[in-house]
Write a protein that holds these residues in place. Structure first.
Motif, PDB file in Angstrom:
ATOM      1  N   MET A 228       0.935  -1.357   0.065  1.00 18.28           N
ATOM      2  CA  MET A 228       0.221   0.122   0.076  1.00 18.28           C
ATOM      3  C   MET A 228       0.822   1.026  -0.111  1.00 18.28           C
ATOM      4  SD  MET A 228      -3.296  -0.983  -0.074  1.00 18.28           S
ATOM      5  CE  MET A 228      -3.521   0.770  -0.412  1.00 18.28           C
ATOM      6  N   ALA A 229       2.011   1.071   0.607  1.00 17.78           N
ATOM      7  CA  ALA A 229       3.052   2.453   0.755  1.00 17.78           C
ATOM      8  C   ALA A 229       3.259   2.717  -0.944  1.00 17.78           C
ATOM      9  CB  ALA A 229       3.999   2.322   1.755  1.00 17.78           C
ATOM     10  N   ARG A 230       3.965   1.102  -1.394  1.00 16.79           N
ATOM     11  CA  ARG A 230       3.963   1.382  -2.686  1.00 16.79           C
ATOM     12  C   ARG A 230       3.184   2.062  -3.510  1.00 16.79           C
ATOM     13  NH1 ARG A 230       8.247  -3.350  -3.438  1.00 16.79           N
ATOM     14  NH2 ARG A 230      10.307  -1.825  -3.223  1.00 16.79           N
ATOM     15  N   VAL A 231       2.144   2.050  -3.598  1.00 14.50           N
ATOM     16  CA  VAL A 231       1.060   1.913  -3.918  1.00 14.50           C
ATOM     17  C   VAL A 231       0.843   3.653  -3.915  1.00 14.50           C
ATOM     18  CG1 VAL A 231      -1.318   2.543  -4.455  1.00 14.50           C
ATOM     19  CG2 VAL A 231      -0.496   0.695  -4.441  1.00 14.50           C
ATOM     20  N   THR A 232       1.188   4.420  -3.323  1.00 11.51           N
ATOM     21  CA  THR A 232       0.708   5.555  -2.444  1.00 11.51           C
ATOM     22  C   THR A 232       0.829   6.558  -3.145  1.00 11.51           C
ATOM     23  OG1 THR A 232      -0.803   4.752   0.042  1.00 11.51           O
ATOM     24  CG2 THR A 232       0.631   7.349  -0.122  1.00 11.51           C
ATOM     25  N   GLU A 233       2.920   5.849  -3.140  1.00 10.82           N
ATOM     26  CA  GLU A 233       3.788   6.283  -4.032  1.00 10.82           C
ATOM     27  C   GLU A 233       3.649   6.715  -5.191  1.00 10.82           C
ATOM     28  OE1 GLU A 233       8.262   6.931  -3.156  1.00 10.82           O
ATOM     29  OE2 GLU A 233       7.812   5.200  -3.607  1.00 10.82           O
ATOM     30  N   ALA A 234       3.339   5.405  -6.080  1.00  6.28           N
ATOM     31  CA  ALA A 234       3.419   5.628  -7.260  1.00  6.28           C
ATOM     32  C   ALA A 234       1.690   6.296  -7.975  1.00  6.28           C
ATOM     33  CB  ALA A 234       2.562   4.648  -7.999  1.00  6.28           C
ATOM     34  N   LEU A 235       0.588   6.629  -6.908  1.00  5.85           N
ATOM     35  CA  LEU A 235      -0.506   7.470  -7.162  1.00  5.85           C
ATOM     36  C   LEU A 235       0.098   9.108  -7.268  1.00  5.85           C
ATOM     37  CD1 LEU A 235      -3.110   5.902  -5.535  1.00  5.85           C
ATOM     38  CD2 LEU A 235      -2.978   5.289  -7.233  1.00  5.85           C
ATOM     39  N   PHE A 236       1.226   9.063  -6.305  1.00  3.56           N
ATOM     40  CA  PHE A 236       1.603  10.398  -5.905  1.00  3.56           C
ATOM     41  C   PHE A 236       2.129  10.985  -7.262  1.00  3.56           C
ATOM     42  CE2 PHE A 236       0.249  10.517  -1.666  1.00  3.56           C
ATOM     43  CZ  PHE A 236      -0.375  11.741  -1.950  1.00  3.56           C
ATOM     44  N   VAL A 237       2.846   9.559  -7.972  1.00  2.28           N
ATOM     45  CA  VAL A 237       3.519  10.283  -8.928  1.00  2.28           C
ATOM     46  C   VAL A 237       2.807  10.524 -10.393  1.00  2.28           C
ATOM     47  CG1 VAL A 237       5.243   9.002 -10.475  1.00  2.28           C
ATOM     48  CG2 VAL A 237       5.639   8.936  -7.927  1.00  2.28           C
ATOM     49  N   ALA A 238       1.939   9.705 -10.008  1.00  2.00           N
ATOM     50  CA  ALA A 238       0.733   9.459 -11.182  1.00  2.00           C
ATOM     51  C   ALA A 238       0.019  11.626 -11.750  1.00  2.00           C
ATOM     52  CB  ALA A 238      -0.247   8.479 -11.107  1.00  2.00           C
ATOM     53  N   GLY A 239      -0.658  11.206 -10.078  1.00  2.00           N
ATOM     54  CA  GLY A 239      -1.053  12.055  -9.768  1.00  2.00           C
ATOM     55  C   GLY A 239      -0.177  13.612 -10.149  1.00  2.00           C
ATOM     56  N   SER A 240       1.128  13.504  -9.682  1.00  2.41           N
ATOM     57  CA  SER A 240       2.012  15.013 -10.835  1.00  2.41           C
ATOM     58  C   SER A 240       2.267  15.243 -11.580  1.00  2.41           C
ATOM     59  CB  SER A 240       3.002  14.900  -9.960  1.00  2.41           C
ATOM     60  OG  SER A 240       3.441  14.388  -8.867  1.00  2.41           O
ATOM     61  N   ILE A 241       2.798  13.816 -12.237  1.00  2.00           N
ATOM     62  CA  ILE A 241       2.495  13.777 -14.100  1.00  2.00           C
ATOM     63  C   ILE A 241       0.563  14.125 -14.455  1.00  2.00           C
ATOM     64  CG2 ILE A 241       2.429  12.577 -15.846  1.00  2.00           C
ATOM     65  CD1 ILE A 241       4.343  10.800 -14.383  1.00  2.00           C
ATOM     66  N   GLY A 242      -0.313  13.974 -14.025  1.00  2.00           N
ATOM     67  CA  GLY A 242      -1.466  14.419 -14.388  1.00  2.00           C
ATOM     68  C   GLY A 242      -1.832  16.116 -14.317  1.00  2.00           C
ATOM     69  N   ILE A 243      -1.097  16.739 -12.945  1.00  2.00           N
ATOM     70  CA  ILE A 243      -1.548  17.906 -12.707  1.00  2.00           C
ATOM     71  C   ILE A 243      -1.395  18.919 -13.714  1.00  2.00           C
ATOM     72  CG2 ILE A 243      -0.990  19.318 -10.922  1.00  2.00           C
ATOM     73  CD1 ILE A 243      -1.862  16.954  -8.891  1.00  2.00           C
ATOM     74  N   GLY A 244       0.696  18.521 -13.874  1.00  2.00           N
ATOM     75  CA  GLY A 244       1.424  19.523 -14.653  1.00  2.00           C
ATOM     76  C   GLY A 244       0.451  18.707 -16.448  1.00  2.00           C
ATOM     77  N   ILE A 245       0.624  17.798 -16.879  1.00  2.00           N
ATOM     78  CA  ILE A 245      -0.718  18.076 -18.028  1.00  2.00           C
ATOM     79  C   ILE A 245      -1.618  19.127 -17.687  1.00  2.00           C
ATOM     80  CG2 ILE A 245      -1.905  17.163 -20.331  1.00  2.00           C
ATOM     81  CD1 ILE A 245       1.624  16.815 -19.835  1.00  2.00           C
ATOM     82  N   ALA A 246      -2.502  18.884 -16.840  1.00  2.00           N
ATOM     83  CA  ALA A 246      -4.024  19.554 -16.329  1.00  2.00           C
ATOM     84  C   ALA A 246      -3.281  20.882 -16.210  1.00  2.00           C
ATOM     85  CB  ALA A 246      -4.545  19.006 -15.223  1.00  2.00           C
ATOM     86  N   MET A 247      -2.802  21.374 -16.152  1.00  2.00           N
ATOM     87  CA  MET A 247      -2.330  22.840 -15.993  1.00  2.00           C
ATOM     88  C   MET A 247      -2.503  23.325 -17.383  1.00  2.00           C
ATOM     89  SD  MET A 247       0.064  23.505 -12.464  1.00  2.00           S
ATOM     90  CE  MET A 247       0.076  25.269 -13.350  1.00  2.00           C
ATOM     91  N   VAL A 248      -1.133  22.893 -17.827  1.00  2.00           N
ATOM     92  CA  VAL A 248      -1.243  23.671 -19.229  1.00  2.00           C
ATOM     93  C   VAL A 248      -2.708  23.396 -20.688  1.00  2.00           C
ATOM     94  CG1 VAL A 248       0.260  23.023 -21.699  1.00  2.00           C
ATOM     95  CG2 VAL A 248       1.448  22.281 -19.587  1.00  2.00           C
TER      96      VAL A 248
END
Length: 253
Positions: A228-248
Motif C-alpha cells: 500500500m505504501a508503494r501504491v500510494t507513492e506511485a499514485l502521487f507520481v501519477a498525480g504529479s504528472i496528471g496535474i502538470g499536464i492539466a495545468m497546460v
C-alpha cells in the motif's frame, strides 16, 4: 568466546541489512529481499533468522539470541542491476565460493560501484519509448519526431530536477508541464498534428510502471503495508504528472 560470537553475529547482521537495503532502494520486491536475507543467514549457520522488510525500514533478528537490528531505507529508485548483483553474490555465498567477509566487501562495492546506463543513453531511450507509441495512435512522421524529442526533453528535465533540487514528485510535475508546453508549441507551429498523442507518448518514461507492478506483487504476497505504501507513492507520481499536464490544458487550451 562471547565477544567472538557477538562479532560474528554483528558481521552477519551488517551483511544481511546491507543486502536488504541495496535491494529495497533499487526496486526489489519485499518477499525477494526477505528471502535473500534469510538465505544468507541460513548459509552462515543461523537458520532461525527473522526478517521484516518494509519500504522504509528493514529488521533482522535471531530467535535463539536476543539480537535485533534495524536499517533505514532512505532512497527509492529503479536499478535492477544492483538487485541482480546482490542475488548473484548471495548464490555465490550459498555455493561457498565466497567467505562471509568477502561477501561483505563485495556488497559494499556493489552499493557504490555498480554502473548504470549512461545518461545520454537513458535520454535517447526515453525518446524511443515515447515515439514508438505513435505507431499505435498515428502514422504521422511529424508526430513521431515530435514525440521523440519531447520525450527526451521531458526525461532530461526530470533527471536534472531530481539531481539538483532533490524534491520528491516535483521532478515529474515540472517535466510534465514542459512536455505539455512543448507539445502545445509544436502543434501551434504546425510542426505536429495531434497534441494528445504526443503528450501520451512523451509521459511514458515518467510513468512508475515498475513501482506499480512491484506494489501489487507485494500485496498479493501478503505484504500489505509495503504494497500500500508503494501504491500510494506511485499514485502521487501519477498525480504529479496528471496535474502538470492539466495545468497546460487549463492555461493554454
Amino acid at each position: 568466546m562471547e565477544k567472538t560470537i557477538e562479532k560474528e553475529i554483528q558481521l552477519l547482521f551488517d551483511i544481511c541489512l546491507t543486502a536488504g537495503r541495496i535491494m529495497m532502494e533499487n526496486g526489489s520486491e519485499v518477499y525477494r529481499t526477505e528471502d535473500t536475507m534469510n538465505r544468507i543467514a541460513a548459509n552462515a549457520g543461523h537458520p532461525d533468522s527473522v526478517t521484516h522488510v518494509t519500504v522504509t525500514g528493514i529488521f533482522i533478528g535471531l530467535r535463539s539470541m536476543p539480537y535485533t537490528q534495524l536499517e533505514n531505507v532512505t532512497e527509492r529508485r529503479m536499478n535492477l542491476e544492483k538487485v541482480a548483483a546482490v542475488n548473484h553474490l548471495s548464490r555465490q555465498y550459498e555455493q561457498q565460493e565466497l567467505s562471509l567477509l568477502e561477501l561483505h566487501q563485495k556488497l559494499k562495492k556493489v552499493d557504490v560501484e555498480t554502473p548504470s546506463f549512461p545518461i545520454p543513453l537513458q535520454i535517447f531511450s526515453a525518446g524511443i519509448v515515447s515515439c514508438t507509441l505513435m505507431y499505435i495512435f498515428s502514422l504521422s512522421m511529424q508526430d513521431f519526431a515530435a514525440a521523440f524529442f519531447v520525450g527526451m526533453l521531458g526525461f532530461t528535465v526530470s533527471y536534472l530536477i531530481k539531481k539538483y533540487l532533490k524534491m520528491k514528485f516535483m521532478d515529474d510535475f515540472v517535466a510534465s508541464v514542459v512536455i505539455g508546453l512543448s507539445a502545445y508549441l509544436l502543434v501551434s507551429l504546425q510542426l505536429a498534428s495531434n497534441i494528445d498523442n504526443i503528450i501520451i507518448g512523451s509521459v511514458m518514461p515518467l510513468v512508475p510502471g515498475v513501482a506499480i507492478t512491484n506494489a501489487f506483487r507485494d500485496i498479493l504476497a501478503g505484504h500489505l503495508i509495503s504494497g500500500m505504501a508503494r501504491v500510494t507513492e506511485a499514485l502521487f507520481v501519477a498525480g504529479s504528472i496528471g496535474i502538470g499536464i492539466a495545468m497546460v490544458f487549463i492555461l493554454f487550451l
